[in-house]
Design a protein around this motif. Structure first.
Motif, PDB file in Angstrom:
ATOM      1  N   GLY A  94       8.190 -10.907  -2.215  1.00  0.00           N
ATOM      2  CA  GLY A  94       6.751 -10.823  -2.681  1.00  0.00           C
ATOM      3  C   GLY A  94       6.010 -11.680  -2.182  1.00  0.00           C
ATOM      4  N   VAL A  95       6.070 -13.060  -1.983  1.00  0.00           N
ATOM      5  CA  VAL A  95       5.374 -14.038  -1.424  1.00  0.00           C
ATOM      6  C   VAL A  95       5.081 -13.509   0.087  1.00  0.00           C
ATOM      7  N   TRP A  96       5.929 -13.132   0.966  1.00  0.00           N
ATOM      8  CA  TRP A  96       5.621 -12.782   2.230  1.00  0.00           C
ATOM      9  C   TRP A  96       4.863 -11.746   2.273  1.00  0.00           C
ATOM     10  N   LEU A  97       4.987 -10.665   1.663  1.00  0.00           N
ATOM     11  CA  LEU A  97       4.072  -9.301   1.617  1.00  0.00           C
ATOM     12  C   LEU A  97       2.807  -9.886   1.313  1.00  0.00           C
ATOM     13  N   GLN A  98       2.640 -10.804  -0.033  1.00  0.00           N
ATOM     14  CA  GLN A  98       1.219 -11.033  -0.132  1.00  0.00           C
ATOM     15  C   GLN A  98       0.563 -11.846   0.790  1.00  0.00           C
ATOM     16  N   ILE A  99       1.205 -12.618   1.415  1.00  0.00           N
ATOM     17  CA  ILE A  99       0.510 -13.387   2.693  1.00  0.00           C
ATOM     18  C   ILE A  99      -0.086 -12.223   3.583  1.00  0.00           C
ATOM     19  N   ALA A 100       1.166 -11.467   4.260  1.00  0.00           N
ATOM     20  CA  ALA A 100       0.594 -10.480   5.083  1.00  0.00           C
ATOM     21  C   ALA A 100      -0.583  -9.433   4.862  1.00  0.00           C
ATOM     22  N   THR A 101      -0.636  -9.009   3.464  1.00  0.00           N
ATOM     23  CA  THR A 101      -1.402  -8.281   2.713  1.00  0.00           C
ATOM     24  C   THR A 101      -2.817  -8.977   2.960  1.00  0.00           C
ATOM     25  N   ALA A 102      -2.907 -10.177   2.288  1.00  0.00           N
ATOM     26  CA  ALA A 102      -4.162 -11.017   2.443  1.00  0.00           C
ATOM     27  C   ALA A 102      -4.640 -10.995   3.852  1.00  0.00           C
ATOM     28  N   ARG A 103      -3.952 -11.303   4.833  1.00  0.00           N
ATOM     29  CA  ARG A 103      -4.478 -11.355   6.184  1.00  0.00           C
ATOM     30  C   ARG A 103      -4.694  -9.756   6.885  1.00  0.00           C
ATOM     31  N   GLY A 104      -4.301  -8.690   6.141  1.00  0.00           N
ATOM     32  CA  GLY A 104      -4.674  -7.236   6.489  1.00  0.00           C
ATOM     33  C   GLY A 104      -3.268  -7.042   7.480  1.00  0.00           C
ATOM     34  N   LEU A 105      -2.125  -7.518   7.531  1.00  0.00           N
ATOM     35  CA  LEU A 105      -1.329  -7.460   8.421  1.00  0.00           C
ATOM     36  C   LEU A 105      -0.247  -6.475   7.978  1.00  0.00           C
ATOM     37  N   PRO A 106      -0.170  -5.028   8.641  1.00  0.00           N
ATOM     38  CA  PRO A 106       1.162  -4.281   8.116  1.00  0.00           C
ATOM     39  C   PRO A 106       2.303  -4.587   8.417  1.00  0.00           C
ATOM     40  N   VAL A 107       3.025  -5.086   7.545  1.00  0.00           N
ATOM     41  CA  VAL A 107       4.610  -5.395   8.032  1.00  0.00           C
ATOM     42  C   VAL A 107       5.419  -4.698   7.234  1.00  0.00           C
ATOM     43  N   SER A 108       6.749  -4.768   7.499  1.00  0.00           N
ATOM     44  CA  SER A 108       7.889  -4.046   7.114  1.00  0.00           C
ATOM     45  C   SER A 108       8.678  -4.695   6.018  1.00  0.00           C
ATOM     46  N   SER A 109       8.328  -4.081   4.690  1.00  0.00           N
ATOM     47  CA  SER A 109       9.114  -4.351   3.547  1.00  0.00           C
ATOM     48  C   SER A 109      10.528  -4.441   3.595  1.00  0.00           C
ATOM     49  N   SER A 110      11.201  -3.487   4.201  1.00  0.00           N
ATOM     50  CA  SER A 110      12.498  -3.206   4.462  1.00  0.00           C
ATOM     51  C   SER A 110      13.117  -4.443   5.526  1.00  0.00           C
ATOM     52  N   HIS A 111      12.344  -4.850   6.434  1.00  0.00           N
ATOM     53  CA  HIS A 111      12.651  -5.933   7.187  1.00  0.00           C
ATOM     54  C   HIS A 111      12.585  -7.299   6.254  1.00  0.00           C
ATOM     55  N   ALA A 112      11.774  -7.497   5.626  1.00  0.00           N
ATOM     56  CA  ALA A 112      11.470  -8.666   4.498  1.00  0.00           C
ATOM     57  C   ALA A 112      12.855  -8.608   3.805  1.00  0.00           C
ATOM     58  N   VAL A 113      13.276  -7.470   2.966  1.00  0.00           N
ATOM     59  CA  VAL A 113      14.333  -7.414   2.305  1.00  0.00           C
ATOM     60  C   VAL A 113      15.409  -7.803   2.948  1.00  0.00           C
ATOM     61  N   VAL A 114      15.858  -7.331   4.122  1.00  0.00           N
ATOM     62  CA  VAL A 114      17.051  -7.737   4.883  1.00  0.00           C
ATOM     63  C   VAL A 114      17.177  -9.321   5.162  1.00  0.00           C
ATOM     64  N   GLY A 115      15.699  -9.817   5.737  1.00  0.00           N
ATOM     65  CA  GLY A 115      15.750 -11.221   5.996  1.00  0.00           C
ATOM     66  C   GLY A 115      16.194 -12.110   5.020  1.00  0.00           C
ATOM     67  N   ALA A 116      15.480 -11.612   3.701  1.00  0.00           N
ATOM     68  CA  ALA A 116      15.783 -12.403   2.515  1.00  0.00           C
ATOM     69  C   ALA A 116      16.927 -12.705   2.063  1.00  0.00           C
ATOM     70  N   ILE A 117      17.993 -11.309   2.152  1.00  0.00           N
ATOM     71  CA  ILE A 117      19.165 -11.074   1.831  1.00  0.00           C
ATOM     72  C   ILE A 117      20.327 -12.212   2.828  1.00  0.00           C
ATOM     73  N   ALA A 118      19.950 -11.978   4.124  1.00  0.00           N
ATOM     74  CA  ALA A 118      20.533 -12.817   4.990  1.00  0.00           C
ATOM     75  C   ALA A 118      20.166 -14.146   4.754  1.00  0.00           C
ATOM     76  N   GLY A 119      19.266 -14.681   4.359  1.00  0.00           N
ATOM     77  CA  GLY A 119      18.870 -15.894   3.841  1.00  0.00           C
ATOM     78  C   GLY A 119      19.682 -16.542   2.803  1.00  0.00           C
ATOM     79  N   PHE A 120      19.721 -16.001   1.686  1.00  0.00           N
ATOM     80  CA  PHE A 120      20.696 -16.430   0.804  1.00  0.00           C
ATOM     81  C   PHE A 120      22.087 -16.241   0.912  1.00  0.00           C
ATOM     82  N   SER A 121      22.511 -15.117   1.594  1.00  0.00           N
ATOM     83  CA  SER A 121      23.883 -15.027   1.542  1.00  0.00           C
ATOM     84  C   SER A 121      24.510 -15.925   2.665  1.00  0.00           C
ATOM     85  N   ALA A 122      23.758 -16.265   3.771  1.00  0.00           N
ATOM     86  CA  ALA A 122      24.049 -17.664   4.500  1.00  0.00           C
ATOM     87  C   ALA A 122      24.357 -18.885   3.759  1.00  0.00           C
TER      88      ALA A 122
END
Length: 438
Positions: A94-122
């Protein structure tokens, strides 16, 4: 635990809001940029279709994400640890998508989810818990997706430009091409949407009526009928608008702002007005498909937590997604689109190249084709990456000088850092939460 569920539901709604604000630009950005619809109309249309797609067909993707995004067997003995991890996934995404949206940057929510899961799993289970093959596929997709989509968009647009837009009599040429354009449009988007949309009817005929039909007969029949209908309607609209344009020219009038729904802006030619309708139809398909697919990025962690709370066990093989969770996700997407959606829609539709309905239609068609091909090959790709690649492909056919490379630099940077930044955010939040709770 009930209070925890309320908090997690709010977090899922928050993530869905940011997902709606960012990802829905994939459906409506080019339509707004080409003036096929106004921003307000785009928000209303996308809102209805995104919500419908999320509620009716969002359960399948959500089930997959809830049980396969992290290796659930690692958390069998500590289900509450998985709950904590899923909460950190929601917060960091949620935090990263909001930052990207505020700057008008189209990013992948799927990639954000995978990255977040990798972070806490590690942090929770060690580096070995990370599915490095998924990270590798995402990296490959980041490079390949925009290239493929851009190539397809360039091919589509170059043919339309050569056979229709550059011809002395555009209306006559378009009249001949309408059946082919209708077939291509309904074929690409029909393959994405119709099988899921027609599945309940197919099941009813097989189970209740006793009619044994192959799985794709009804979608194929529906798509063919729709293509014929679209061609007939388009022929009639083209003749009507060509006649009105001829009458205005004979009177010596210019093109006054007399909108022809659903194109609220006075587009320059009958050909572009008809392409505007084609583009709007394609945007509606993308919005519906997006709602049914990407809502899982927001609500899958909530679904997993509800399952753990209800059964006391970690979901292993699959779960049933309650309707209220789908509604939370759909409502969040619509809310975020309405409140914050303008920024990314403007970036996609106006800040890369100047779009007309004909070029916007080609960009969306290329995006859908790329996503469809990737789905058939089982490759994880991003709709954001595909659409940006498609828009750039159009710009390369028009002129390299038409592409705003400064905008692309910001988008590319956001793409590069989405996975690692989401991972770091999730790992940090999870470490803090585990320190206080365990």
């Amino acid at each position: 635990m009930p209070m925890t569920l309320v908090i997690v539901a709010i977090l899922a709604f928050y993530v869905a809001c940011n997902l709606g604000a960012n990802d829905v630009a994939n459906a409506m950005g080019t339509s707004v940029g080409s003036k096929a619809v106004t921003l307000k109309q785009a928000i209303i249309i996308a809102g209805v279709l995104e919500f419908t797609g999320a509620v009716l067909f969002g359960h399948e993707v959500s089930e997959t994400l809830a049980t396969k995004v992290a290796n659930p067997s690692l958390f069998v003995a500590t289900p509450q640890l998985l709950v904590t991890g899923m909460v950190t996934v929601l917060i960091s995404c949620g935090v990263w998508l909001q930052i990207a949206t505020a700057r008008g940057l189209p990013v992948s929510s799927s990639h954000a989810v995978v990255g977040a899961i990798a972070g806490f799993s590690a942090v929770a289970m060690g580096i070995g818990a990370i599915d490095w093959s998924s990270i590798g596929m995402i990296t490959i997709g980041w490079i390949v997706t925009p290239i493929i989509s851009g190539s397809i968009a360039a091919l589509f647009y170059s043919q339309i430009k050569h056979w229709i837009l550059d011809q002395p009599n555009q209306v006559t040429q378009l009249r001949e091409w309408i059946p082919w354009l209708s077939t291509v449009l309904l074929s690409v988007f029909g393959v994405i949407v119709l099988p899921s949309l027609m599945q309940p009817l197919t099941n009813y005929l097989i189970e209740q009526v006793g009619v044994d039909l192959p799985a794709y007969d009804i979608p194929l029949f529906t798509g063919a009928l729709a293509a014929v209908g679209l061609a007939l309607i388009s022929w009639r609209q083209l003749e009507q608008e060509a006649g009105e344009t001829k009458s205005r020219k004979q009177r010596g009038d210019e093109f006054p702002p007399c909108p022809l729904p659903p194109t609220p802006f006075p587009l320059s030619t009958p050909v572009e007005r008809l392409f505007g309708r084609f583009q709007l139809l394609s945007a509606c398909f993308v919005a519906f498909a997006h709602g049914s697919n990407d809502v899982g990025n927001a609500i899958a962690p909530l679904a997993a937590i509800v399952y753990i709370n209800t059964t006391g066990n970690v979901p292993i093989n699959g779960i049933t997604i309650p309707l209220w969770i789908l509604v939370v996700g759909g409502a969040g997407i619509v809310t975020g689109l309405a409140i914050w959606g303008k920024n990314v829609i403007t970036t996609i539709g106006e800040n890369i190249i100047a779009l007309q309905p004909s070029s916007g239609f080609c960009a969306e068609l290329a995006t859908a084709t790329t996503i469809l091909l990737a789905s058939r090959l089982g490759l994880p790709v991003s709709t954001s990456h595909a659409l940006v690649g498609g828009v750039v492909g159009i710009g390369m056919v028009q002129s390299l000088n038409s592409i705003k490379f400064q905008t692309l630099q910001g988008i590319a940077a956001a793409w590069l850092i989405t996975v690692p930044l989401s991972a770091v955010l999730s790992a940090s939040i999870f470490s803090i939460a585990r320190f206080f709770w365990y």
